[in-house]
Write an enzyme that holds these catalytic residues in place. Structure first.
Site, PDB file in Angstrom:
ATOM      1  N   TYR A  24      -3.496  11.248   6.329  1.00 60.46           N
ATOM      2  CA  TYR A  24      -3.590   9.899   6.860  1.00 60.46           C
ATOM      3  C   TYR A  24      -2.456   9.027   6.324  1.00 60.46           C
ATOM      4  CZ  TYR A  24      -4.292   5.090   6.965  1.00 60.46           C
ATOM      5  OH  TYR A  24      -4.038   3.780   7.137  1.00 60.46           O
ATOM      6  N   ARG A  45       0.849  -1.182   0.000  1.00 57.54           N
ATOM      7  CA  ARG A  45       0.000   0.000   0.000  1.00 57.54           C
ATOM      8  C   ARG A  45       0.880   1.225   0.000  1.00 57.54           C
ATOM      9  NH1 ARG A  45      -3.673   2.094   5.020  1.00 57.54           N
ATOM     10  NH2 ARG A  45      -1.700   3.166   5.486  1.00 57.54           N
ATOM     11  N   GLU A  69      -4.245  -7.303   5.475  1.00 53.64           N
ATOM     12  CA  GLU A  69      -3.405  -6.136   5.798  1.00 53.64           C
ATOM     13  C   GLU A  69      -2.434  -6.524   6.898  1.00 53.64           C
ATOM     14  OE1 GLU A  69      -5.594  -2.687   6.957  1.00 53.64           O
ATOM     15  OE2 GLU A  69      -3.812  -1.440   7.145  1.00 53.64           O
ATOM     16  N   GLU A  75      -9.211   1.935  -1.527  1.00 54.93           N
ATOM     17  CA  GLU A  75      -9.931   1.601  -0.298  1.00 54.93           C
ATOM     18  C   GLU A  75     -10.688   2.797   0.269  1.00 54.93           C
ATOM     19  OE1 GLU A  75      -7.327   0.206   2.745  1.00 54.93           O
ATOM     20  OE2 GLU A  75      -8.766   0.616   4.328  1.00 54.93           O
ATOM     21  N   HIS A 135      -9.391   6.671   2.517  1.00 53.96           N
ATOM     22  CA  HIS A 135      -9.775   6.936   3.915  1.00 53.96           C
ATOM     23  C   HIS A 135     -11.013   7.819   4.024  1.00 53.96           C
ATOM     24  CE1 HIS A 135      -8.740   6.911   8.254  1.00 53.96           C
ATOM     25  NE2 HIS A 135      -8.087   5.832   7.895  1.00 53.96           N
ATOM     26  N   ASP A 148      -5.315   3.781   0.197  1.00 49.85           N
ATOM     27  CA  ASP A 148      -6.431   4.014   1.107  1.00 49.85           C
ATOM     28  C   ASP A 148      -6.845   5.488   1.015  1.00 49.85           C
ATOM     29  OD1 ASP A 148      -6.953   3.139   4.632  1.00 49.85           O
ATOM     30  OD2 ASP A 148      -8.276   4.058   3.137  1.00 49.85           O
ATOM     31  N   TRP A 186     -12.165  12.004   8.517  1.00 50.56           N
ATOM     32  CA  TRP A 186     -10.720  11.777   8.721  1.00 50.56           C
ATOM     33  C   TRP A 186     -10.317  10.463   8.077  1.00 50.56           C
ATOM     34  CZ3 TRP A 186      -8.152   7.792  11.422  1.00 50.56           C
ATOM     35  CH2 TRP A 186      -6.748   7.948  11.388  1.00 50.56           C
ATOM     36  N   GLU A 208     -13.594  -1.677   6.846  1.00 45.48           N
ATOM     37  CA  GLU A 208     -12.873  -1.824   8.121  1.00 45.48           C
ATOM     38  C   GLU A 208     -13.663  -1.229   9.279  1.00 45.48           C
ATOM     39  OE1 GLU A 208      -9.252   0.358   7.104  1.00 45.48           O
ATOM     40  OE2 GLU A 208      -9.836   1.861   8.578  1.00 45.48           O
ATOM     41  N   ARG A 211     -13.588  -5.625   3.969  1.00 50.39           N
ATOM     42  CA  ARG A 211     -12.490  -5.478   4.913  1.00 50.39           C
ATOM     43  C   ARG A 211     -12.883  -5.699   6.375  1.00 50.39           C
ATOM     44  NH1 ARG A 211      -7.867  -3.822   4.654  1.00 50.39           N
ATOM     45  NH2 ARG A 211      -7.873  -1.877   5.832  1.00 50.39           N
TER      46      ARG A 211
HETATM   47  C1  CS2 Z   1      -6.481   2.356   8.019  1.00 52.35           C
HETATM   48  C2  CS2 Z   1      -6.361   2.238   9.509  1.00 52.35           C
HETATM   49  O1  CS2 Z   1      -5.146   0.439   7.928  1.00 52.35           O
HETATM   50  C3  CS2 Z   1      -6.047   1.076   7.360  1.00 52.35           C
HETATM   51  O2  CS2 Z   1      -6.598   0.743   6.306  1.00 52.35           O
HETATM   52  O3  CS2 Z   1      -7.717   2.761   7.574  1.00 52.35           O
HETATM   53  O4  CS2 Z   1      -5.033   2.494   9.828  1.00 52.35           O
HETATM   54  C4  CS2 Z   1      -7.247   3.165  10.322  1.00 52.35           C
HETATM   55  O5  CS2 Z   1      -6.887   4.493  10.087  1.00 52.35           O
HETATM   56  C5  CS2 Z   1      -7.062   2.835  11.790  1.00 52.35           C
HETATM   57  O6  CS2 Z   1      -7.317   1.472  11.973  1.00 52.35           O
HETATM   58  C6  CS2 Z   1      -8.001   3.661  12.649  1.00 52.35           C
HETATM   59  O7  CS2 Z   1      -7.892   3.249  13.981  1.00 52.35           O
HETATM   60 MG    MG Z   2      -8.243   1.826   5.808  1.00 46.50          MG
END
Ligand code: CS2
Ligand code: MG
Length: 403
Positions: free
Chosen positions: A159, A147, A339, A236, A212, A210, A403, A262, A283
């Site tokens: 991020y 990634r 991941e 993602e 995000h 990602d 975020w 996620e 995810r």
């Molecule tokens: C992220 C995470 O790994 C990922 O794909 O989206 O790092 C996410 O930001 C954290 O799990 C939030 O706690």
């Molecule tokens: Mg993520």
């Protein structure tokens, strides 16, 4: 067989983790992850004040009945706190059942479906050049999937980029830090990032990114289309997913594969996305989506629509979750990728484990159960420290953003 005791262990070896330990009258115990990054103590209370009293005296072999009891019996169904608490109980009970059967958890689920679990690593950089170097370093280490996340010119923090060579850990102390965001700057920057990365790394490495949750559907369609020549493995969380139908507008504009889930905590969060084939990877995780019992149901629904698993595996999911996830990944027929954001040595020292990383693949162990434990004495040396995930504001006017 009876549950005789259950307790929640909170520790912070570099970051907060919440672990549930369930003990039985046969001397066998099980361990489950209950970590919800930034809201840990809510799950602690849910377990200690509401769940554990209902567990004492129950037969731990009745995994399904206990799952249904905790899900339907709460009346107030679903949500990340509830489903993380249920997940921790479920994972601990599967751990116990596999130990009682004297077999690794993946055998109990249905046996091995693959020689190893392909993982993707995190290559982060403050700018394109640094990110390319990090991608190449991961390729050197044998990763088949990587990634890439980079800083965006004109934004102070984004991020996925730690800014030092420390592991990226988003939660920071006291009160949420505030990041600024500009979609325009991000959309101007990201296609060029992946042109440089693909050029450097060659055609065979799977590249992931990602977003995000930060784009609107049409912006995500734009980005996906711009990224098509670089053939990503997945894009993602392109847009917030409360409105699952919104993903059709992304699908209309791009063939770049989409991964989401996620932050989902139940099958209901992704039912439409899967049935309408609006995504390519789901995810959801052992720790946040109700444990092994519920994650299997999600994976089975996904398999009907050729959607594959891509479990979240950031450092805020504990090694207990990683261990259980690797057994799940070893069994699940419609596996995509796992991941893998390596925990620090300090974190791993609290959680003795038998899984291992080798040239882009991870392997769960063969010991009975999910293969991860908690060293309670060591855990006690790392007391909880409140930490929050950041919030995001639009750079030009301060509007609170995703975020
Ligand atoms: C992220 C995470 O790994 C990922 O794909 O989206 O790092 C996410 O930001 C954290 O799990 C939030 O706690
Ligand atoms: Mg993520």
């Amino acid at each position: 067989m009876k549950i005789t005791a259950a307790r929640v262990i909170v520790c912070s070896p570099g970051r907060n983790f919440v672990t549930l330990k369930i003990e039985t009258d046969q001397g066998v115990y099980g361990v489950g992850d209950a970590t919800l990054n930034g809201r840990e103590l809510a799950v602690v209370s849910y377990l200690e004040d509401h769940v554990i009293p209902c567990l004492i005296g129950r037969d731990p072999q009745q995994i399904e009945d206990i799952w249904q009891y905790l899900y339907k019996g709460a009346y107030w169904r679903r949500g990340p706190v509830t489903m993380s608490a249920i997940a921790a109980v479920d994972t601990a009970l599967w751990d116990i059942k596999a130990k009682m059967a004297n077999m690794p958890l993946y055998q109990l689920l249905g046996g091995r479906s693959r020689t190893g679990v392909m993982v993707y690593g995190h290559a982060n950089g403050r700018d394109t050049a640094e990110t390319v170097d990090e991608v190449l370093r991961h390729k050197e280490e044998g990763y088949l999937a990587i990634r890439a996340q980079s800083g965006v010119p004109g934004l102070n923090k984004v991020y996925g980029v730690s800014g030092t060579n420390r592991l990226y850990e988003p939660a920071d102390g006291n009160l949420p830090s505030e990041h600024d965001w500009s979609t325009e700057k991000y959309l101007r920057h990201t296609p060029g990032l992946f042109e440089a990365v693909r050029e450097a790394v060659g055609p065979d490495i799977h590249l992931l990114h990602d977003v995000h949750h930060r784009l609107t559907p049409i912006e995500a369609g734009q980005l996906g289309k711009a990224l098509e020549p670089m053939r990503l493995f997945w894009m993602e969380d392109p847009t917030p997913a409360e409105n699952q139908d919104a993903f059709q507008w992304i699908r209309h504009h791009t063939t770049t594969p989409i991964a989401v889930g996620e932050i989902f905590n139940s099958i209901w969060d992704c039912k439409a996305l899967i049935e309408k084939q609006l995504i390519d990877y789901i995810r959801t995780t052992v720790v946040h989506a109700g444990g092994i019992t519920h994650l299997r149901r999600i994976a089975d629904l996904a398999s009907i629509y050729q959607v594959r698993t891509g479990c979240h595996g950031a450092t805020d999911l504990s090694p207990v979750c990683m261990g259980a996830a690797l057994h799940f990944d070893t069994w699940v027929p419609n596996f995509g990728v796992q991941e893998f954001m390596p925990h620090s040595e300090e974190m791993l020292s609290v959680f003795p484990h038998d899984y291992r990383f080798e040239r882009g693949m991870m392997h769960c162990g063969e010991s009975p159960g999910h293969g991860v434990d908690i060293d309670e004495k060591l855990a006690a040396k790392y007391p909880y420290q409140r930490a929050y995930l950041p919030v995001n504001r639009l750079q030009h006017d301060g509007t609170l953003w995703n975020w």
